[in-house]
Structure formats: C-alpha cells, structure tokens
Design a protein around this motif. Structure first.
Motif, PDB file in Angstrom:
ATOM      1  N   ALA A   1       0.854  13.292   2.487  1.00 13.18           N
ATOM      2  CA  ALA A   1      -0.137  12.256   2.377  1.00 13.18           C
ATOM      3  C   ALA A   1       0.811  10.986   2.618  1.00 13.18           C
ATOM      4  N   ILE A   2       1.827  10.751   1.810  1.00 14.83           N
ATOM      5  CA  ILE A   2       2.902   9.784   2.139  1.00 14.83           C
ATOM      6  C   ILE A   2       3.419   9.395   3.373  1.00 14.83           C
ATOM      7  N   VAL A   3       3.727  10.401   4.070  1.00 15.86           N
ATOM      8  CA  VAL A   3       4.175  10.621   5.512  1.00 15.86           C
ATOM      9  C   VAL A   3       3.335  10.019   6.395  1.00 15.86           C
ATOM     10  N   LEU A   4       1.945  10.613   6.440  1.00 15.81           N
ATOM     11  CA  LEU A   4       0.999  10.246   7.020  1.00 15.81           C
ATOM     12  C   LEU A   4       0.584   8.804   6.752  1.00 15.81           C
ATOM     13  N   LEU A   5       0.326   8.445   5.711  1.00 14.57           N
ATOM     14  CA  LEU A   5       0.201   6.840   5.507  1.00 14.57           C
ATOM     15  C   LEU A   5       1.473   5.924   6.025  1.00 14.57           C
ATOM     16  N   ALA A   6       2.458   6.265   5.908  1.00 13.07           N
ATOM     17  CA  ALA A   6       3.678   5.544   6.353  1.00 13.07           C
ATOM     18  C   ALA A   6       3.490   5.555   7.956  1.00 13.07           C
ATOM     19  N   VAL A   7       3.377   6.632   8.719  1.00 18.35           N
ATOM     20  CA  VAL A   7       3.290   6.669  10.046  1.00 18.35           C
ATOM     21  C   VAL A   7       1.991   5.856  10.552  1.00 18.35           C
ATOM     22  N   ALA A   8       0.908   5.851   9.813  1.00 17.46           N
ATOM     23  CA  ALA A   8      -0.383   5.189  10.153  1.00 17.46           C
ATOM     24  C   ALA A   8      -0.037   3.636  10.145  1.00 17.46           C
ATOM     25  N   SER A   9       0.748   3.416   9.167  1.00 16.25           N
ATOM     26  CA  SER A   9       0.817   1.936   8.689  1.00 16.25           C
ATOM     27  C   SER A   9       1.817   1.380   9.957  1.00 16.25           C
ATOM     28  N   LEU A  10       3.023   2.264  10.302  1.00 17.02           N
ATOM     29  CA  LEU A  10       3.909   1.702  11.207  1.00 17.02           C
ATOM     30  C   LEU A  10       3.205   1.554  12.592  1.00 17.02           C
ATOM     31  N   ILE A  11       2.199   2.542  12.933  1.00 20.11           N
ATOM     32  CA  ILE A  11       1.507   2.109  14.240  1.00 20.11           C
ATOM     33  C   ILE A  11       0.478   1.097  14.254  1.00 20.11           C
ATOM     34  N   LEU A  12      -0.321   0.665  13.078  1.00 18.23           N
ATOM     35  CA  LEU A  12      -0.888  -0.350  13.155  1.00 18.23           C
ATOM     36  C   LEU A  12      -0.215  -1.674  13.028  1.00 18.23           C
ATOM     37  N   PHE A  13       1.152  -1.747  12.405  1.00 18.04           N
ATOM     38  CA  PHE A  13       1.930  -3.074  12.485  1.00 18.04           C
ATOM     39  C   PHE A  13       2.228  -3.063  13.949  1.00 18.04           C
ATOM     40  N   GLY A  14       2.825  -2.062  14.511  1.00 19.52           N
ATOM     41  CA  GLY A  14       3.160  -1.768  15.933  1.00 19.52           C
ATOM     42  C   GLY A  14       2.179  -2.538  16.747  1.00 19.52           C
ATOM     43  N   LEU A  15       1.046  -1.968  16.705  1.00 22.97           N
ATOM     44  CA  LEU A  15      -0.050  -2.699  17.412  1.00 22.97           C
ATOM     45  C   LEU A  15      -0.424  -4.295  17.513  1.00 22.97           C
ATOM     46  N   ILE A  16      -0.145  -4.567  16.059  1.00 25.30           N
ATOM     47  CA  ILE A  16      -0.340  -5.944  15.770  1.00 25.30           C
ATOM     48  C   ILE A  16       0.749  -6.916  16.425  1.00 25.30           C
ATOM     49  N   VAL A  17       1.970  -6.321  16.303  1.00 20.45           N
ATOM     50  CA  VAL A  17       3.175  -7.072  16.764  1.00 20.45           C
ATOM     51  C   VAL A  17       3.095  -7.312  18.342  1.00 20.45           C
ATOM     52  N   GLN A  18       2.784  -5.746  19.041  1.00 23.43           N
ATOM     53  CA  GLN A  18       2.697  -6.280  20.501  1.00 23.43           C
ATOM     54  C   GLN A  18       1.377  -6.850  20.990  1.00 23.43           C
TER      55      GLN A  18
ATOM     56  N   LEU B   1       0.754  -1.198  -0.023  1.00 19.81           N
ATOM     57  CA  LEU B   1       0.117  -0.067  -0.084  1.00 19.81           C
ATOM     58  C   LEU B   1       0.832   1.212  -0.150  1.00 19.81           C
ATOM     59  N   ASN B   2       2.100   1.320   0.713  1.00 18.84           N
ATOM     60  CA  ASN B   2       2.767   2.392   0.831  1.00 18.84           C
ATOM     61  C   ASN B   2       3.671   2.491  -0.423  1.00 18.84           C
ATOM     62  N   LEU B   3       4.124   1.676  -1.092  1.00 18.12           N
ATOM     63  CA  LEU B   3       4.835   1.978  -2.271  1.00 18.12           C
ATOM     64  C   LEU B   3       3.736   2.109  -3.422  1.00 18.12           C
ATOM     65  N   LEU B   4       2.495   1.858  -3.324  1.00 13.53           N
ATOM     66  CA  LEU B   4       1.510   2.102  -4.192  1.00 13.53           C
ATOM     67  C   LEU B   4       1.128   3.576  -4.266  1.00 13.53           C
ATOM     68  N   ALA B   5       1.086   3.963  -2.806  1.00  3.34           N
ATOM     69  CA  ALA B   5       0.754   5.570  -2.675  1.00  3.34           C
ATOM     70  C   ALA B   5       2.136   6.237  -3.026  1.00  3.34           C
ATOM     71  N   TYR B   6       3.151   5.892  -2.785  1.00  2.00           N
ATOM     72  CA  TYR B   6       4.440   6.630  -2.991  1.00  2.00           C
ATOM     73  C   TYR B   6       4.610   6.847  -4.694  1.00  2.00           C
ATOM     74  N   PHE B   7       4.471   5.624  -5.296  1.00  2.00           N
ATOM     75  CA  PHE B   7       4.775   5.879  -6.921  1.00  2.00           C
ATOM     76  C   PHE B   7       3.504   6.196  -7.721  1.00  2.00           C
ATOM     77  N   TYR B   8       2.388   5.824  -7.247  1.00  2.00           N
ATOM     78  CA  TYR B   8       1.172   6.220  -7.948  1.00  2.00           C
ATOM     79  C   TYR B   8      -0.092   7.189  -7.316  1.00  2.00           C
ATOM     80  N   LEU B   9      -0.369   6.854  -6.098  1.00  2.00           N
ATOM     81  CA  LEU B   9      -1.584   7.485  -5.667  1.00  2.00           C
ATOM     82  C   LEU B   9      -1.534   9.085  -4.847  1.00  2.00           C
TER      83      LEU B   9
END
Length: 221
Positions: free
Chosen positions: A36-53, A21-29
């Motif tokens: 928007a790219i930075v916000l999506l990356a931050v949101a993705s890291l937070i979501l992944f961090g919650l799942i890992v914890q 999703l982040n690659l798609l956003a960076y190169f196309y969306l």
C-alpha cells in the motif's frame, strides 16, 4: 524547458500535501503494509508529474512574420468558419478556434506584433470549452491587436468546465511582440481567433497547433 510561474504555488502546495500524506501512510496508516505504501508513492509521483507537465514551457524557435497570424496556443483546431463577431468588429469575420486539453502547454502568446487596441475581461459560466455558447457566456477575455499593417486581429481566452482561472499580461495601448507571452489558462480551455474574411487560412480542422510556431493564416496586404 522551464516551469511557468503560474504553477509555482500549485506545485509547491501539491508537493507538500502529497509528502505529508505519504509520511502519514508510512508511519501510521499503512505501517504494516508495504504494498500500500509503494502504491501510494507511485500514485503520488504520477499525480505530481501530471501537474508539473501542465505548467511546462518548452524551448521553441518562434515563427516571426508580420504578414502571418501565429497560433496563440497549443491544442487542436476545432472550428474554422465564417461568423458574426458582435463584440468589437460587429461584422462577419473568419473564426479559428483552438481547444486546449489538460495535456497541452497552456501558455498563451500574441498571434501578431502590434498595439493592443482593446481589452476586456468578462466573468461568466464554465460550460465545456467546445460548447457553441462558451465563447459568449463563459469566463473570458477579449483582446484586439492592431498589426503593423493596420489590420486588427481579435482573440479570446475562454475558460472551460475545468479551466477556471484565466491570467493575462496585456492592457490597452501596450505594444506587444508576436510570440511573446500574453497570458495563461489553467487546466484545459479554448482560444478563439477572429480574422478578416480575406485571410488565407493555413490550417485544417483536427490539426494540432504549437503556440508561437504554427501559422494559422496569412493576411492580405
């Protein structure tokens, strides 16, 4: 600390989807919108961090004592009451219930050492974990361990509105050790423990528990 094997597939899948999703956003969306790219990356890291914890298994010094009932799960004590246990004992018992939020460690542990005398899995509903009927109508397992002194302790893994996958690693006739992993419930749930009426309860409503560490009660000789 380590990560539990029950989370390997979910973490890998989530990581790959978020990366794509982040690659798609960076190169196309959002190729022309750096914010928007930075916000999506931050949101993705937070979501992944919650799942890992959620799948973390912290290193702990376990409480091991033949006369004590140890908490089978992390969470909060929401019920301490005398009630009728109608599935196995068919008599009155002292019930202690632990509610596990999505932020808790979700490994389940044997509350006592002994032998598994009874095990049964029930498919069922997905009522919220604190609903009074969740312990008899939700997806659940029932496990009875006969302790070394002959006392039997029953506990249930109960699915909730979000938790829809219960795992267990025990079977009837199997010897088990106190504090040993016996299962896992994914994404919030509840564990009920049923003790003899004369058990000396050591916890209070609202108290937080650590699986394998917190002493719920002491058994009489």
């Amino acid at each position: 600390m380590r990560l539990h094997r029950e989370g390997y597939t979910i973490m890998l899948t989530t990581g790959l989807v978020l990366l794509a999703l982040n690659l798609l956003a960076y190169f196309y969306l959002f190729s022309d919108n750096s914010l928007a790219i930075v916000l999506l990356a931050v949101a993705s890291l937070i979501l992944f961090g919650l799942i890992v914890q959620f799948f973390r298994v912290p290193n702990r010094a376990l409480t091991l004592h033949d006369a004590q009932i140890i908490a089978p799960a992390d969470g909060t004590i929401v019920v301490i009451e005398e009630t009728e246990e109608s599935e196995y004992f068919k008599e009155r018992r002292r019930q202690i219930s632990i509610f596990m939020s999505p932020l808790n460690v979700h490994v389940n542990r044997n509350p006592v050492s002994g032998v598994v005398r009874y095990f049964k899995y029930y498919p069922g509903k997905y009522l919220v974990a604190w609903h009074p009927k969740s312990s008899t109508e939700n997806e659940r397992t029932t496990i009875v361990i006969q302790a070394k002194n002959g006392v039997e302790v029953l506990f249930r893994q109960i699915a909730g509105a979000v938790a829809r996958r219960i795992r267990w690693y025990v079977k009837e006739g199997q010897p088990v050790e106190q504090g040993q992993e016996m299962g896992f419930i994914k994404f919030g749930s509840r564990v009920d423990v049923f003790l003899p009426l004369d058990a000396d309860i050591k916890v209070n409503i609202g108290e937080r528990t650590k699986g394998g560490v917190t002493v719920l009660a002491e058994l009489k000789d």
